[in-house]
Design an enzyme around this catalytic site. Structure first.
Site, mmCIF file in Angstrom:
data_model
loop_
_atom_site.group_PDB
_atom_site.id
_atom_site.type_symbol
_atom_site.label_atom_id
_atom_site.label_comp_id
_atom_site.label_asym_id
_atom_site.label_seq_id
_atom_site.Cartn_x
_atom_site.Cartn_y
_atom_site.Cartn_z
ATOM 1 N N ARG A 157 0.838 -1.196 0.000
ATOM 2 C CA ARG A 157 0.000 0.000 0.000
ATOM 3 C C ARG A 157 0.873 1.245 0.000
ATOM 4 O O ARG A 157 2.003 1.231 0.487
ATOM 5 C CB ARG A 157 -0.916 0.011 1.229
ATOM 6 C CG ARG A 157 -1.811 -1.212 1.355
ATOM 7 C CD ARG A 157 -2.573 -1.186 2.679
ATOM 8 N NE ARG A 157 -3.471 -2.326 2.826
ATOM 9 C CZ ARG A 157 -3.160 -3.469 3.415
ATOM 10 N NH1 ARG A 157 -1.933 -3.627 3.937
ATOM 11 N NH2 ARG A 157 -4.027 -4.458 3.509
ATOM 12 N N LYS A 181 -1.837 -2.738 8.128
ATOM 13 C CA LYS A 181 -2.938 -2.280 8.970
ATOM 14 C C LYS A 181 -2.847 -2.929 10.340
ATOM 15 O O LYS A 181 -2.560 -4.113 10.451
ATOM 16 C CB LYS A 181 -4.274 -2.624 8.305
ATOM 17 C CG LYS A 181 -4.530 -1.826 7.023
ATOM 18 C CD LYS A 181 -5.884 -2.148 6.428
ATOM 19 C CE LYS A 181 -6.159 -1.282 5.209
ATOM 20 N NZ LYS A 181 -7.486 -1.582 4.603
ATOM 21 N N HIS A 252 -2.737 2.456 -5.592
ATOM 22 C CA HIS A 252 -3.545 1.271 -5.298
ATOM 23 C C HIS A 252 -3.802 0.474 -6.577
ATOM 24 O O HIS A 252 -3.964 -0.755 -6.535
ATOM 25 C CB HIS A 252 -4.866 1.661 -4.636
ATOM 26 C CG HIS A 252 -5.385 0.614 -3.700
ATOM 27 N ND1 HIS A 252 -4.774 0.325 -2.497
ATOM 28 C CD2 HIS A 252 -6.442 -0.230 -3.787
ATOM 29 C CE1 HIS A 252 -5.434 -0.644 -1.881
ATOM 30 N NE2 HIS A 252 -6.451 -1.006 -2.650
ATOM 31 N N ARG A 255 -1.052 -1.813 -6.965
ATOM 32 C CA ARG A 255 -1.246 -2.949 -6.047
ATOM 33 C C ARG A 255 -2.159 -3.988 -6.706
ATOM 34 O O ARG A 255 -1.867 -5.189 -6.678
ATOM 35 C CB ARG A 255 -1.851 -2.426 -4.742
ATOM 36 C CG ARG A 255 -2.171 -3.481 -3.688
ATOM 37 C CD ARG A 255 -2.556 -2.747 -2.405
ATOM 38 N NE ARG A 255 -3.230 -3.571 -1.424
ATOM 39 C CZ ARG A 255 -2.607 -4.343 -0.540
ATOM 40 N NH1 ARG A 255 -1.286 -4.429 -0.541
ATOM 41 N NH2 ARG A 255 -3.301 -5.041 0.356
ATOM 42 N N HIS A 278 -3.584 -9.193 3.337
ATOM 43 C CA HIS A 278 -5.022 -9.249 3.561
ATOM 44 C C HIS A 278 -5.319 -10.127 4.769
ATOM 45 O O HIS A 278 -4.799 -11.237 4.880
ATOM 46 C CB HIS A 278 -5.733 -9.843 2.337
ATOM 47 C CG HIS A 278 -5.813 -8.902 1.177
ATOM 48 N ND1 HIS A 278 -6.002 -9.336 -0.127
ATOM 49 C CD2 HIS A 278 -5.723 -7.555 1.110
ATOM 50 C CE1 HIS A 278 -6.026 -8.294 -0.927
ATOM 51 N NE2 HIS A 278 -5.864 -7.199 -0.203
ATOM 52 N N TYR A 287 -9.434 -10.831 -7.045
ATOM 53 C CA TYR A 287 -8.482 -10.880 -8.149
ATOM 54 C C TYR A 287 -8.696 -12.093 -9.046
ATOM 55 O O TYR A 287 -8.293 -12.088 -10.202
ATOM 56 C CB TYR A 287 -7.051 -10.849 -7.610
ATOM 57 C CG TYR A 287 -6.763 -9.560 -6.893
ATOM 58 C CD1 TYR A 287 -6.644 -8.362 -7.592
ATOM 59 C CD2 TYR A 287 -6.667 -9.517 -5.512
ATOM 60 C CE1 TYR A 287 -6.424 -7.172 -6.940
ATOM 61 C CE2 TYR A 287 -6.439 -8.327 -4.841
ATOM 62 C CZ TYR A 287 -6.323 -7.155 -5.564
ATOM 63 O OH TYR A 287 -6.120 -5.978 -4.916
#
Length: 306
Positions: A157, A181, A252, A255, A278, A287
């Site tokens: 990110r 995150k 992004h 990404r 993730h 994806y």
């Protein structure tokens, strides 16, 4: 954030401390969670609730229905439902409520569009064009090449990229340590082109931009401070504008591109999930739709009886 009764305000203050100190969420995420929960509590108060024990599934569904009548998007409603479920689970876990009212609250299914991505020729054109423009040896140009190569090579990110320090890059093993995150740490590999671009940046260009306040930041802005996310986004948009036929993507989008090309190259979903950081495999599964759609388009173009 909506006004709520005093009894709810005290709980919200405790919840904010939990989100900041225990879950280590970003200020933007904390504001979003508190805004969603305060909206629900204000709705509950308007219906006569004055404690968390008064919350029930009917109140929560009524609040969601009210969001729908106000024209909120399904994605917004789904996010708000998730925020409330997290809050009510925390309230039960910490003894502030005797039941988890949000446990039965469903989320509206969001229509997920396929994320745009570059094809492999466009990605190659982007990186080659940036490298040619950096041949004059300008520090910012060399930095841009290193940023583009690393974003495409790792799929990290933009916030993760801007937060990197020099010591987070292990050039011998060609891996980068990333804090995602919730400050979750992961190690992501990168390839030889990214290593070559990083070498030119670190050995030639970064020293010329570094100032007393640069610290350990891996990537610097023109004034020598840690590069800003907005500057990286602007750079990516600007560089992609020079690639014929390429969609207008930000970091992004690179990404998405990295994930798509990994799957097209044979990587399995679990590996891509780990690389992207993730928390859920369901997030990575979007994806598979991208690669299936590309396969369908190629089939329709190439097969005589498509």
């Amino acid at each position: 954030m909506e006004q709520v009764p005093e009894t709810f305000a005290a709980v919200l203050a405790d919840y904010e401390r939990h989100l900041v100190s225990e879950r280590d969420l970003t200020p933007h995420t904390v504001r979003a969670y508190l805004g969603d929960v305060s909206g629900m509590l204000a709705h509950a108060a308007a219906l006569g609730s004055d404690s968390l024990d008064d919350l029930d599934i009917r109140t929560l569904r009524s609040w969601l229905a009210n969001q729908q009548t106000r024209g909120k998007a399904r994605t917004t409603m789904a996010r708000r439902a998730t925020a409330v479920r997290v809050f009510t689970a925390w309230a039960l876990r910490t003894g502030r409520a005797s039941a988890d009212a949000g446990a039965q609250l469903g989320s509206p299914k969001a229509h997920k569009p396929l994320p745009p991505a570059l094809d492999q020729a466009q990605a190659r054109a982007l990186l080659e064009a940036a490298a040619v423009q950096a041949d004059d040896g300008s520090p910012v140009g060399l930095r841009d090449v290193a940023i583009l190569e690393l974003l495409y090579a790792t799929g990290i990110r933009v916030g993760e990229l801007c937060g990197l320090d020099v010591d987070d890059v292990d050039r011998g093993r060609r891996v980068v340590r990333v804090f995602g995150k919730g400050r979750k740490e992961r190690t992501v590999p990168y390839g030889l082109p990214a290593e070559q671009a990083l070498a030119r940046w670190l050995e030639t260009a970064r020293p010329t931009l570094a100032v007393a306040g640069s610290g350990a930041a891996l990537f610097l802005g023109a004034r020598g401070k840690r590069v800003d996310q907005r500057a990286v986004r602007s750079m990516v948009h600007r560089r992609l504008a020079d690639v014929p036929g390429a969609p207008d993507l930000g970091p992004h989008g690179l990404r998405h591109t990295a994930a798509t090309h990994l799957l097209e190259g044979g990587a399995d979903l679990r590996t891509v999930q780990e690389l992207l950081g993730h928390a859920s495999l369901a997030t990575t599964q979007i994806y598979t739709h991208v690669t299936t759609e590309r396969l369908r388009q190629a089939y329709q173009l190439a097969h005589p009886r498509a």
